[in-house]
Enzyme design. Structure first.
Site, short mmCIF file in Angstrom:
data_model
loop_
_atom_site.label_atom_id
_atom_site.label_comp_id
_atom_site.label_asym_id
_atom_site.label_seq_id
_atom_site.Cartn_x
_atom_site.Cartn_y
_atom_site.Cartn_z
N ARG A 123 12.98 -16.61 20.25
CA ARG A 123 13.87 -17.67 19.80
C ARG A 123 15.28 -17.18 19.48
NH1 ARG A 123 11.91 -21.07 14.76
NH2 ARG A 123 9.98 -20.91 15.95
N TYR B 141 23.39 -40.31 29.14
CA TYR B 141 24.71 -40.64 29.67
C TYR B 141 25.38 -39.47 30.39
CZ TYR B 141 24.25 -44.58 26.44
OH TYR B 141 23.82 -45.69 25.78
N HIS C 104 9.34 -25.07 27.99
CA HIS C 104 9.76 -24.89 26.60
C HIS C 104 9.15 -25.97 25.71
CE1 HIS C 104 12.55 -22.66 24.01
NE2 HIS C 104 12.94 -23.79 23.46
#
Length: 748
Positions: free
Chosen positions: A37, A127, A83
């Site tokens: 991570r 978007y 993931h």
């Protein structure tokens, strides 16, 4: 009593030590955070989430010259296949890779609203659209050629790359930051062209020093520009050890507004500083009247940063104005460097600049060898097939006859022409159109070409020198594509030296200069009376208290207080309580023990030297600039032994020392016998059988030793024969009329 309900039988219960169980589980969590991570891999400079994002985008064929796809599609593929985390975290990582103000060489080409330098968020992922950039394509170059290892994904249904081939020095070029369990990483972005130069130098000179590499990579190159004002020695040390920091300032210029007036325009702000929050902070300080040199701040930014700062008057020095802002706002920040990365064997290590570049180059060599072997295997396979094709052209009629007449033509072909299984399969899969005469010539040309390529690859794999020559050529091509001559690659952050000697000017500019008289009482009450008082006898004190020190100063001065514990404390004259009343105890302004009292109070004078001594008769000379304290705890200068305390702090103005003990023995000796040091117990000044040191002062021998009696009359001693001696002697009784207090009089 109710019936006890027993849990269903789940096998025997095994007793576990709670401490061991917690340690084991926490260690597993810590390792997971570090490995999967927070820390980047030194080879490709990526954390797992970024690597998976780029790989997923490649699988979606979002190449630099291809079309865009919705970010929601990319995020969906990443969390579905590779993931198993929240979509918000993945989208935030994707957005950052597309922000040209956050990443020096963006890895994602974004279309739509991806946020801005003011700190506004990107639009929702439904978007926005994205595709890979040429930099990301360089990182992925060769991924299908067995250049790197793959591992199973979390569900075992797909495969994902362990590391990318990384034909780009991404770790240093784009930097990285992250916080793991018990460790963190913080690497600022650098210039790719400079990194290529350093890598080429390291290939040629494997033992290159950090000093030489810093000549090629002088420091970070940030997406938002700015000016680094860190000394070169500190930069070299940071890159040598992998830990350090860089002082980063905004870039500004002075704009003439006519009639002798001007305004300051900030065109670049420090890296990762949100512009809107910065403007708010400056406006807040203006309201609090902490920026007396500034009258207004305006944000006139468009796509380019433009912060306008208006000075209070035309007489304000622009350098002083900016120094005041650098001191109080994020127009100046500290950029940390902590190159803590996963290196060989995926172990967390703090590496220096040379080691980071070395590991990237070693990775490129591994990738080159693996790609070459992969290509060699492909060529060997193709040459085997082409040899089979040539046999067909030499025996075309016989081959056709076998295929038409035999039920199992493959073994028959293999037997008739001594073909391999691969060749026989290729012949059977040939199309009729490939039997033209022209095709035979093409096959022979391809055979010759592949044979040459095969020889070149064999030669490359056999020679380390050729491998490094090939890697050097790749890096040179990379430099041509992303180097400093390109629009993307030209350096944005410059270097400069911070103006020197502005601290005092700044302090004076920030504080209105006024004369004050600082009064310290015997019981430790301190106050600053406006103006220079000339009649100390008119001062009033609390009952049982009286005057101890009376100092004429300016509000811009720093006062030094020497205490019995051997510490010096710094007090700003402008911060002292006013003259109304009796002031406040000085103990409220500094951290000092109740048992330690003030010995001396005086105005700091740069460049002066002081004589400090304790009641035990030990002392030394110290530079006054060395005793300035930065904190409330003060600065320990004179080390006092048990039962002794600091007794004297006097200016060094002369060539001789006079010291008198509580036994009223006076000793005079040359000043050169006292050492100068920044801290310590000192050397013995005078020897005593009973009592200790009462007072000491420095005087000029040719002018004589002056002292003041109890009535305030001044005397000068010019005949020294009876008292002149060497340091650490006992001395003799002073001349008649010497004060019974055993004091020479005022010191400052």
């Amino acid at each position: 009593m109710g019936k006890r309900i027993m849990p269903p039988d789940s096998g025997p219960i095994e007793p576990v030590n709670l401490r061991e169980a917690l340690e084991e589980r926490y260690l597993a969590y810590a390792l997971s955070t570090i490995m999967h991570r927070a820390l980047p891999d030194v080879r490709d400079g990526l954390k797992p989430v970024h690597r998976r994002l780029l790989y997923a985008m490649r699988q979606l064929k979002l190449d630099p010259d291809g079309g865009f796809k919705k970010c929601a599609r990319v995020v969906g593929d990443v969390i579905g296949k590779y993931h198993p985390h929240g979509d918000r975290a993945v989208y935030d990582a994707l957005v950052r890779l597309a922000q040209d103000f956050a990443v020096r060489y963006p890895l994602v080409d974004g279309q739509g609203n991806f946020g801005n330098v003011d700190g506004d968020n990107a639009a929702a992922m439904r978007y926005t659209e994205a595709r890979l950039t040429p930099v990301a394509a360089a990182l992925l170059d060769g991924i299908d050629e067995n250049a790197i290892d793959f591992r199973a994904t979390y569900d075992g249904e797909e495969a994902e790359p362990v590391v990318l081939p990384a034909n780009f020095p991404n770790l240093l070029a784009n930097g990285s930051s992250g916080i793991a369990v018990g460790m963190a990483t913080s690497i600022p972005p650098h210039n790719a062209g400079e990194l290529c130069d350093a890598a080429l130098h390291l290939i040629k000179f494997p033992n290159a020093t950090a000093d030489k590499l810093v000549e090629l990579v002088p420091g970070p190159d940030l997406p938002t520009g700015g000016v680094i004002v860190e000394p070169r020695e500190a930069i070299v040390d940071a890159y040598k050890t992998g830990r350090g920091s860089f002082r980063l300032r905004a870039r500004w210029k002075e704009e003439d507004t006519g009639r002798g007036t001007y305004q300051i325009v900030v065109t670049e702000i420090p890296y990762q500083v949100q512009k809107a929050r910065l403007v708010e902070r400056i406006a807040e300080l203006l309201q609090q009247k902490k920026l007396p040199l500034l009258t207004d701040v305006r944000d006139e930014s468009t796509e380019e940063v433009r912060l306008v700062l208006e000075p209070k008057s035309r007489s304000v020095d622009p350098v002083l104005l900016m120094e005041s802002l650098f001191k109080l706002t994020e127009l100046e920040t500290r950029l940390p460097l902590n190159m803590n990365v996963l290196s060989r064997g995926l172990v967390p290590n703090v590496l220096g600049l040379r080691q980071v570049l070395r590991e990237w180059l070693d990775h490129r060599q591994v990738v080159l060898v693996r790609r070459s072997k992969h290509r060699l295997a492909k060529i060997d396979h193709r040459l085997e097939v082409l040899d089979g094709y040539l046999i067909v052209y030499l025996n075309l009629d016989k081959v056709i006859k076998i295929i038409r007449e035999k039920d199992e033509p493959k073994p028959a072909l293999m037997k008739a022409f001594k073909l391999t299984d691969v060749q026989a399969e290729a012949i059977l899969n040939m199309r009729l159109r490939a039997l033209r005469k022209l095709e035979e010539m093409e096959i022979r040309r391809e055979n010759d070409s592949l044979t040459k390529e095969r020889a070149a690859l064999k030669s490359l794999l056999a020679s380390k020198d050729r491998q490094w020559k090939h890697i050097s050529d790749e890096i040179k091509a990379l430099k041509d594509q992303f180097g400093r001559k390109t629009e993307l690659g030209k350096r944005r952050t410059s270097f400069a030296e911070a103006p020197e000697g502005v601290e005092t000017e700044l302090a004076e500019a920030m504080i209105e200069k006024e004369p004050v008289t600082v009064v310290l009482s015997e019981k430790g009450w301190i106050r600053a009376i406006k103006g220079h008082q000339t009649a100390p006898e008119s001062l009033t004190f609390k009952e049982g208290d009286k005057l101890k020190r009376y100092v004429k100063a300016q509000t811009t001065d720093t006062l030094l207080l020497f205490a019995a514990n051997g510490r010096f404390y710094s007090l700003g004259a402008d911060k002292l309580p006013g003259g109304r009343g009796h002031g406040e105890p000085f103990r409220l302004m500094i951290d000092i023990e109740e048992t330690s009292d003030a010995v001396e109070l005086f105005v700091h004078e740069e460049g002066r030297k002081l004589l400090v001594a304790s009641t035990s008769g030990h002392g030394f000379i110290v530079a006054e600039d060395e005793v300035l304290a930065q904190t409330r705890k003060g600065k320990q200068v004179l080390n006092v032994t048990a039962g002794a305390e600091g007794a004297v702090c006097a200016p060094v103005e002369g060539d001789s020392v006079a010291v008198i003990g509580e036994n009223r023995k006076l000793l005079l000796f040359p000043l050169k016998e006292l050492p100068e040091m920044p801290r310590g117990k000192g050397v013995r000044i005078q020897r005593y059988k009973d009592g200790g040191l009462a007072d000491a002062k420095v005087f000029a021998k040719k002018e004589g030793l002056t002292y003041t009696d109890s009535a305030g009359r001044m005397f000068t001693l010019t005949e020294f024969r009876d008292w002149w001696g060497a340091r650490a002697q006992a001395g003799r009784l002073p001349p008649k009329g010497f004060p019974k207090s055993g004091r020479f009089g005022p010191r400052f």
